[in-house]
Scaffold this motif. Structure first.
Motif: not given
Length: 172
Positions: A6-22, A90-96
């Motif tokens: 709904k209000t969040a843009n979520v992208r998950q791929d082999f690099n990690g997880l990226y969430i953006s919320i206005p 919020l970004e999760i990439k390489d255990q960070q």
């Protein structure tokens, strides 16, 4: 894989997880501050032109007023920009894990390793009111608690918590 919660843009791929919320917009405050800013510009313009026309002579009261008025106007401009363009990321990439509050991709970020996280939970904003179905995500470490997704619907927040837990789990 892209999600549209709904209000969040979520992208998950082999690099990690990226969430953006206005950031949630407060239309009353936005309208009030925009109208106030018109008066602010008028007063600021006249104060600065008077200062220049008097050969840069100013008494202490006028100097304090001008400095305070300028700081107030800059604060209101920042608030308007936050209300229109700010995003929680919020970004999760390489255990960070990185949490960032940004306006036009500029902002302060908090970084931590995923093994520092002891718990990720949902904190309802007003648990006494059953009709208020909003909350925020708390990311808890032994040293500090980070807040993410302020005033987010409880169902969407639960979905985001599951995604974050999956991405933050140690890779086998």
């Amino acid at each position: 894989m892209n999600y549209k919660i709904k209000t969040a843009n979520v992208r998950q791929d082999f690099n990690g997880l990226y969430i953006s919320i206005p950031v949630k917009k407060n239309l009353f405050m936005l309208l009030f501050f925009m109208l106030w800013l018109i008066g602010w510009c008028f007063a600021e313009y006249h104060a600065v032109t008077d200062f220049i026309n008097e050969n840069y002579k100013i008494d202490t009261f006028e100097l304090c007023w001008l400095v305070g008025w300028t700081i107030g106007g800059l604060f209101v401009m920042k608030t308007i920009l936050e209300n229109l363009f700010a995003k929680e990321q919020l970004e999760i990439k390489d255990q960070q894990l990185c949490i960032k509050n940004a306006i036009f991709c500029l902002g302060v970020s908090e970084r931590l390793t995923t093994h520092q996280i002891t718990e990720i939970k949902l904190n309802p904003i007003n648990p006494q009111k059953a009709q208020d179905k909003t909350g925020k995500i708390l990311i808890i470490t032994p040293e500090q608690t980070f807040k993410f997704a302020h005033s987010f619907s409880l169902e969407e927040a639960q979905c985001l918590i599951q995604l974050i837990n999956q991405s933050a789990a140690p890779q086998k």
